[in-house]
Design a protein around this motif. Structure first.
Motif: not given
Length: 498
Positions: A396-406, A413-419, A425-429
């Motif tokens: 349920g944790d959310i991990v934020l980043a300013s750019r796509d880190l792949d 896989a850990r049950g968290a989300q990457f945004k 833009s596409e690929g940017s939720p």
């Protein structure tokens, strides 16, 4: 200095009223012995102040060996000069001489010279001045200056020293002493202000911030209190514990070279190098575990900035990667470095002269995670999966980043989300209106550590890139990055996002 004749029974003295001349014993050894024999004083040896008056010569002493006056020859039972027969007259002349000499010395010390003193003596004692003129014009006196020039100089110096108290009466020593004390205090304060000491930093927050990156002296003192017990084993007689900490913080904060720090602290370059390595190790083991830690989910939600409470209430961390260049390309020869070279997407093991780090920052701007440095062009995904960050995430944790880190798949896989906070833009939720300000905030908190401690911008010197301990694959520079993050957490962090 008043000269007295050394002949036994002769009471002649050099005074302003006498017409006698007084001669130094000759420097020629043979002639000097003949003079001593003529004086006929058993066991007596003349010194530099011994003088013989002119009454013991037929005319005056001469340097011609054929002359009868080459050696003194006149020795009678009555050697007294006519002017010196009465003791009363002698005492009067002594007092007059003392007054004249006192006046001369006082006028000399006041900068008016002996010529003015002579005029004053002429006005006050015309008879004495007349007698002195006679002495100066006396043939015997003028002829004796060959060997008495240095005597006159010593007499003048003696007069200056003997009567300096007469001029001191007009000087207020209390005022001079107070002025010197004020000047001394001003110089001490000036030197103290320019020095790098505890007292010079205690009341100067700007100076503390410039040299250490810490906000004020209280925080610096707290760090010193935390580290001091672990510094007892450091053998450094030239630097105090505070100076060792300050030197290390200046190295991290301003990225000053070791030679520069050696000049500033007055030590050898080797001392600076050893101090930095030892202090970084102590701070890594003591300060980092205290200041850099992963907060609980409850703490994260309690202190979440207002801008994220609606859009991302479960935000656990903001991540990014950064690289630091080397001063020289890194060799792949050592086993330690070969283990840290990770194949790129093409499967080739290429090592570049950079170190790559993954850093995690809480939404409040506090560094909560920093990875070890990895050599080469390792992918973001490989770095993330190998550094231990994923183990700290909860479902349920959310991990934020300013750019796509792949790293989306690895996080999922850990049950968290990457945004990604990069707009719609596409690929940017993340597509809400606050995404632009959130992205600026992410960029700000990520760059803050590197801006605060210039050593993290590189290039890094090669001694800092090797493993500092055989039991650990952490290099000294890995520890420096961790210490910089810990110190950043002790400072006023980025303004909360509102």
């Amino acid at each position: 200095m008043v000269h007295t004749c050394v002949v036994a029974g002769c009471r002649n003295r050099r005074t302003p009223g006498t017409t006698l001349s007084f001669y130094r014993f000759p420097r020629d050894p043979e002639r000097k012995q003949r003079w001593i024999a003529a004086v006929n004083r058993e066991g007596w040896v003349p010194n530099d102040g011994s003088r013989l008056c002119s009454t013991h010569f037929i005319s005056k002493q001469v340097k011609n060996p054929r002359s009868p006056d080459y050696v003194p020859s006149v020795f009678t039972t009555a050697h007294l000069c006519p002017e010196m027969k009465e003791p009363g007259a002698l005492e009067v002349l002594d007092k007059q001489e003392a007054r004249v000499e006192a006046a001369n010395a006082l006028l000399f010390l006041q900068g008016q010279g002996r010529s003015v003193a002579g005029e004053r003596a002429h006005v006050e004692h015309p008879e004495e001045r007349k007698q002195e003129a006679i002495v100066e014009e006396s043939p015997s006196s003028s002829l004796s200056t060959d060997e008495d020039e240095d005597d006159d100089e010593s007499i003048n110096e003696s007069k200056k020293g003997r009567f300096c108290q007469a001029s001191d009466a007009s000087v207020n020593f209390d005022d001079i002493l107070k002025a010197l004390k004020r000047e001394n205090q001003t110089l001490r304060e000036s030197v103290e202000k320019m020095s790098l000491s505890e007292s010079s930093l205690r009341n100067d927050a700007e100076k503390v911030k410039f040299y250490t990156g810490l906000p004020n002296y209280f925080v610096l003192e707290t760090v010193m209190w935390l580290l001091a017990p672990h510094m007892d084993g450091m053998k450094n007689v030239r630097l105090s514990k505070f100076q060792q900490l300050l030197l290390t913080l200046m190295r991290l904060r301003l990225d000053l070279r070791n030679q520069d720090l050696a000049y500033r602290f007055g030590v050898k370059v080797s001392t600076v190098t050893r101090t930095v390595h030892q202090m970084v190790s102590i701070m890594s083991s003591t300060l980092v575990p205290t200041a850099v830690f992963w907060p609980s989910r409850a703490e994260l939600r309690k202190n979440l900035p207002a801008a994220l409470r609606t859009s991302h209430p479960d935000c656990a961390v903001i991540v990014d990667c950064f690289t630091v260049p080397f001063e020289e390309p890194v060799s792949r020869g050592s086993q330690h470095q070969q283990q840290r070279v990770v194949p790129n997407s093409q499967g080739t093991g290429t090592s570049f002269n950079v170190l790559k780090y993954l850093i995690g920052v809480a939404p409040q701007g506090v560094v909560t995670f920093v990875s070890r440095g990895v050599l080469g062009n390792v992918s973001d995904k490989s770095l993330t999966e190998g550094c231990g960050l994923l183990c700290k995430l909860l479902p349920g944790d959310i991990v934020l980043a300013s750019r796509d880190l792949d790293i989306a798949d690895s996080v999922a896989a850990r049950g968290a989300q990457f945004k990604i906070t990069a707009g719609s833009s596409e690929g940017s939720p993340l597509a809400d209106p606050s995404s632009e300000s959130l992205q600026r905030y992410v960029d700000r908190v990520i760059s803050m550590v590197k801006q605060r401690y210039a050593m993290l911008t590189g290039p890094v010197e090669s001694p800092f890139t090797t493993a500092s301990e055989r039991t650990s694959n952490l290099s000294t520079f890995d520890k420096i990055v961790q210490v910089a993050c810990a110190l950043n957490n002790l400072c006023i962090s980025a303004a909360p996002l509102e």
